[in-house]
Design a protein around this motif. Structure first.
Motif, PDB file in Angstrom:
ATOM      1  N   THR A  40       1.173  -1.734  -1.611  1.00  0.00           N
ATOM      2  CA  THR A  40       1.323  -0.418  -2.234  1.00  0.00           C
ATOM      3  C   THR A  40       2.392   0.439  -1.552  1.00  0.00           C
ATOM      4  O   THR A  40       3.025   1.276  -2.200  1.00  0.00           O
ATOM      5  CB  THR A  40      -0.011   0.360  -2.213  1.00  0.00           C
ATOM      6  N   SER A  41       2.606   0.215  -0.259  1.00  0.00           N
ATOM      7  CA  SER A  41       3.599   1.025   0.454  1.00  0.00           C
ATOM      8  C   SER A  41       5.010   0.825  -0.094  1.00  0.00           C
ATOM      9  O   SER A  41       5.899   1.660   0.118  1.00  0.00           O
ATOM     10  CB  SER A  41       3.584   0.701   1.944  1.00  0.00           C
ATOM     11  N   THR A  68       5.151   3.776  -3.045  1.00  0.00           N
ATOM     12  CA  THR A  68       4.799   5.192  -2.894  1.00  0.00           C
ATOM     13  C   THR A  68       6.061   6.042  -2.739  1.00  0.00           C
ATOM     14  O   THR A  68       7.070   5.606  -2.188  1.00  0.00           O
ATOM     15  CB  THR A  68       3.885   5.398  -1.687  1.00  0.00           C
ATOM     16  N   ASP A 125       8.285   9.696  -4.623  1.00  0.00           N
ATOM     17  CA  ASP A 125       8.543  10.475  -5.834  1.00  0.00           C
ATOM     18  C   ASP A 125       9.604   9.788  -6.680  1.00  0.00           C
ATOM     19  O   ASP A 125      10.597   9.264  -6.144  1.00  0.00           O
ATOM     20  CB  ASP A 125       9.010  11.894  -5.485  1.00  0.00           C
ATOM     21  N   SER A 161       4.826  11.680  -8.742  1.00  0.00           N
ATOM     22  CA  SER A 161       4.477  11.332  -7.362  1.00  0.00           C
ATOM     23  C   SER A 161       3.545  10.127  -7.366  1.00  0.00           C
ATOM     24  O   SER A 161       2.521  10.133  -8.051  1.00  0.00           O
ATOM     25  CB  SER A 161       3.800  12.516  -6.662  1.00  0.00           C
ATOM     26  N   GLU A 216       1.202   7.671  -5.062  1.00  0.00           N
ATOM     27  CA  GLU A 216       0.508   7.556  -3.778  1.00  0.00           C
ATOM     28  C   GLU A 216      -0.412   6.341  -3.800  1.00  0.00           C
ATOM     29  O   GLU A 216      -0.701   5.796  -4.874  1.00  0.00           O
ATOM     30  CB  GLU A 216      -0.288   8.828  -3.494  1.00  0.00           C
ATOM     31  N   THR A 257      -4.098   4.444  -2.339  1.00  0.00           N
ATOM     32  CA  THR A 257      -5.427   4.655  -1.760  1.00  0.00           C
ATOM     33  C   THR A 257      -5.697   3.565  -0.722  1.00  0.00           C
ATOM     34  O   THR A 257      -5.025   2.522  -0.699  1.00  0.00           O
ATOM     35  CB  THR A 257      -6.511   4.595  -2.843  1.00  0.00           C
ATOM     36  N   LEU A 278      -2.916   2.375  -6.761  1.00  0.00           N
ATOM     37  CA  LEU A 278      -1.865   3.382  -6.824  1.00  0.00           C
ATOM     38  C   LEU A 278      -2.347   4.538  -7.688  1.00  0.00           C
ATOM     39  O   LEU A 278      -3.097   4.339  -8.647  1.00  0.00           O
ATOM     40  CB  LEU A 278      -0.573   2.817  -7.432  1.00  0.00           C
ATOM     41  N   THR A 279      -1.921   5.744  -7.355  1.00  0.00           N
ATOM     42  CA  THR A 279      -2.179   6.896  -8.211  1.00  0.00           C
ATOM     43  C   THR A 279      -0.843   7.539  -8.564  1.00  0.00           C
ATOM     44  O   THR A 279       0.090   7.547  -7.739  1.00  0.00           O
ATOM     45  CB  THR A 279      -3.076   7.942  -7.532  1.00  0.00           C
ATOM     46  N   THR A 280      -0.748   8.045  -9.777  1.00  0.00           N
ATOM     47  CA  THR A 280       0.458   8.748 -10.195  1.00  0.00           C
ATOM     48  C   THR A 280       0.081  10.120 -10.719  1.00  0.00           C
ATOM     49  O   THR A 280      -0.984  10.285 -11.329  1.00  0.00           O
ATOM     50  CB  THR A 280       1.212   7.985 -11.305  1.00  0.00           C
ATOM     51  N   SER A 282      -3.933  13.321 -12.556  1.00  0.00           N
ATOM     52  CA  SER A 282      -3.734  12.109 -11.786  1.00  0.00           C
ATOM     53  C   SER A 282      -4.258  10.904 -12.568  1.00  0.00           C
ATOM     54  O   SER A 282      -5.266  10.983 -13.274  1.00  0.00           O
ATOM     55  CB  SER A 282      -4.463  12.211 -10.442  1.00  0.00           C
ATOM     56  N   SER A 332      12.555  14.925  -2.641  1.00  0.00           N
ATOM     57  CA  SER A 332      11.157  14.892  -3.059  1.00  0.00           C
ATOM     58  C   SER A 332      10.662  16.271  -3.467  1.00  0.00           C
ATOM     59  O   SER A 332      11.238  17.309  -3.097  1.00  0.00           O
ATOM     60  CB  SER A 332      10.286  14.354  -1.921  1.00  0.00           C
TER      61      SER A 332
END
Length: 648
Positions: A411-412, A415, A417, A439, A441, A443, A448-450, A457, A508
């Motif tokens: 996931t990194s 992440t 913007d 954005s 991010e 967890t 992933l969350t957007t 979200s 960002s």
């Protein structure tokens, strides 16, 4: 607009969300909650009508929409064509599907691309030819910014590499409408990337394609569209003309905004570039257009395109992520909007007051068109598409719920913007990018969350590397990656016309918000202290400071006052974006002049900082405060330059 009384900042977010969608289109990608309905047959007209009646009643109420019209077609016939609500509230005129005329916005472009393909059939046009070959030595010619030429293929897939441009799109008065060639020459956007790399929606590109058609056939685009598309398809209630001809004008629906709990009628909008969005049509006329495209180019006994040409037009021509089946792409002019593993092609249209959507299911021989006369239709149209897809073509596949092994480590790579590339790079219109930033991010569990700026979200679970499925939804999130596997661009699977580019840390939202909000706060404090100290000295009968100190303080105070004034002007400008695009106000022109005053004052303050320390005008604490305020002013100036508020 379709909202109750809002804080001005929230109002700004909503307005920017509407205009960014080409503009227009909706800025956020909507998804209906995943359900597993039992598939029903579209041929059951009574059941279809009952479902549609309930759905549209809910939409009109929920989204504050006065009226709408829907047409559904399949197997060469109209299944259902029906109006809902009011075309005009004051006269209580109901919407009638075959009588009420709606502005369809960018859905007009499908006629434009159909006209291009007619030219290809005639042999007058070639999708792979440099468009400058069709433009001669006219002022419309495209500059050779890159070695690669722009072709009609690039224009039809929105991959030409133009910056987004709003210049010439709208005018206040029909008398201000110019010949298309003149408008294109005066408002030519910059080329900001090589053609064929990414989809970046371009109104200018569509208008340019329409101009090329008109030039090749020695007519106006409006005249060509009427003779070669609208008349053959018996679309007698449709036109690109502005104003609408007298015989049709009495049936044009009134566009409304919803403000303070009441509907407010709005004026007719005039588009400066007819091929990109000026068509007005009834729902049933758009049904004729859908039937022709679903029937291999033929409507009843009339053919507007050969079957092979329609197949060529409908196939996928470009994908931002080739080889990823979950990612929608671009057909020729048609945008892929796949749902539930069903291939859907079509287009949506957005004006200030009218929203529309045309969607074809080519493998199912089904089409649906909807139009609304209020901004609430921006969300409602995609909700209807989701609901229609879920009802008639449900997805039986079990959704992925748990991240696979190693997902948390990957996931990194994604992440950060991301911002749409369909932005102006040379004008203050770039400010619209503030609300077109996502954005991403991660967890701890590997999801992933957007979150779109100002939006809700959404959570995503990895299907395979660089491809994620929405948790509780039916959309996909895909990434284009570099050699190290790091995401460089983001795409939503359900919409093939949108590209989001990863931002550097200094671009960002966090940095942008910190500088802009921090700058405004610093300017307010500077002005308060400046005026407060001056008032205090007078009250205490103190002698004024030496001349150099007074000049330094005045420079910083002027800087603060000017940048606060510029901020207020451009905030008002954004709140009245369509009006400013149609006709820049004196306030906007003053704001642009003030930016140069601000530059001079900021530069003067920076020079004064050296003098302040050299001459030790004040105590150490105040000198540090002065220097910090100047640094903030310099960063604020950089942000205004970055967003092209300072037009250098």
């Amino acid at each position: 607009m379709r909202y109750r009384t809002l804080h001005p900042f929230v109002l700004l977010v909503v307005i920017l969300t509407l205009v960014c969608a080409p503009i227009a289109a909706a800025t956020t990608v909507t998804s209906a909650p995943v359900t597993t309905p039992t598939q029903v047959e579209l041929s059951n007209q009574a059941a279809t009508e009952a479902w549609l009646d309930e759905t549209m009643a809910d939409q009109l109420e929920q989204h504050h929409i006065p009226g709408a019209a829907v047409v559904i077609v399949t197997e060469g016939e109209v299944v259902l064509a029906k109006g809902y609500g009011y075309a005009d509230i004051e006269s209580e005129t109901p919407v009638v599907a075959d009588e009420t005329i709606f502005r369809v916005g960018s859905t007009s472009k499908l006629v434009t691309w159909t006209a291009v393909m007619q030219g290809v059939e005639d042999g007058r046009l070639n999708l792979d030819t440099d468009v400058n070959d069709y433009l001669g030595e006219s002022p419309v010619m495209i500059p050779e910014t890159y070695p690669q030429s722009i072709t009609l293929e690039h224009l039809g897939t929105h991959t030409a590499g133009f910056e987004d441009s709003y210049g010439g799109m709208l005018v206040d008065d029909p008398q201000d409408l110019q010949p298309l060639g003149e408008t294109l020459a005066e408002n030519r956007p910059a080329r900001v990337r090589p053609p064929g790399e990414f989809v970046a929606y371009s109104n200018y590109g569509a208008a340019l394609a329409g101009h090329i058609v008109a030039e090749e056939y020695d007519t106006s685009f409006t005249g060509y569209a009427n003779e070669h598309v609208l008349e053959p398809l018996e679309m007698q209630n449709s036109t690109f003309e502005q104003p609408v001809p007298p015989e049709l004008s009495s049936r044009v629906a009134t566009g409304y905004s919803y403000q303070d709990g009441a509907y407010q009628p709005q004026e007719f909008e005039y588009f400066g570039m007819a091929p990109e969005g000026s068509m007005s049509a009834t729902a049933t006329d758009m049904g004729h257009f859908m039937l022709a495209h679903l029937n291999g180019g033929q409507y009843e006994s009339v053919r507007i395109l050969d079957e092979a040409t329609v197949e060529e037009m409908h196939r996928q021509h470009f994908s931002n992520v080739p080889g990823v089946p979950e990612q929608s792409g671009m057909a020729y002019g048609f945008i892929e909007m796949n749902r539930n593993d069903e291939r859907i092609i079509g287009h949506w249209g957005t004006t200030a007051q009218f929203m529309s959507l045309l969607a074809l299911y080519p493998e199912r021989d089904v089409g649906i068109f909807v139009a609304y006369n209020s901004p609430g239709g921006a969300e409602a149209r995609f909700e209807l598409l989701d609901a229609f897809s879920n009802r008639y073509y449900p997805d039986d596949d079990a959704p992925v719920v748990e991240p696979p092994a190693g997902a948390a480590e990957r996931t990194s790579n994604f992440t950060g913007d991301y911002r749409t590339i369909a932005l102006s790079e040379t004008k203050w219109h770039k400010l619209l990018g503030l609300t077109s930033t996502i954005s991403v991010e991660a967890t701890d569990e590997g999801y992933l969350t957007t979150q779109m700026f100002g939006g809700e979200s959404r959570r995503w679970v990895e299907v395979r590397p660089a491809v994620y499925e929405e948790v509780g939804g039916d959309d996909y999130l895909t990434f284009r990656v570099d050699e190290s596997g790091r995401g460089t661009h983001l795409f939503f699977g359900s919409i093939g016309s949108r590209t989001y580019e990863r931002l550097s840390w200094f671009e960002s939202l966090l940095v942008t918000q910190a500088i802009l909000l921090g700058g405004v706060l610093a300017f307010v404090m500077t002005l308060v202290l400046w005026l407060g100290r001056s008032l205090w000295r007078r009250m205490q009968n103190q002698s004024p400071p030496e001349r150099g100190a007074r000049v330094s303080t005045a420079l910083l105070g002027t800087t603060s006052l000017v940048w606060m004034t510029v901020s207020a002007i451009f905030l008002l400008t954004l709140l009245n974006f369509n009006d400013e695009v149609a006709s820049p106000s004196l306030l906007l022109l003053l704001g642009q002049v003030f930016t140069f005053i601000g530059l001079l004052a900021t530069g003067g303050s920076a020079v004064a900082t050296v003098v302040v320390w050299r001459e030790a005008y004040w105590g150490l604490r105040r000198r540090f405060a002065y220097s910090l305020a100047v640094v903030v002013a310099l960063l604020f100036t950089w942000q205004l330059y970055y967003w092209q508020v300072i037009p250098l």
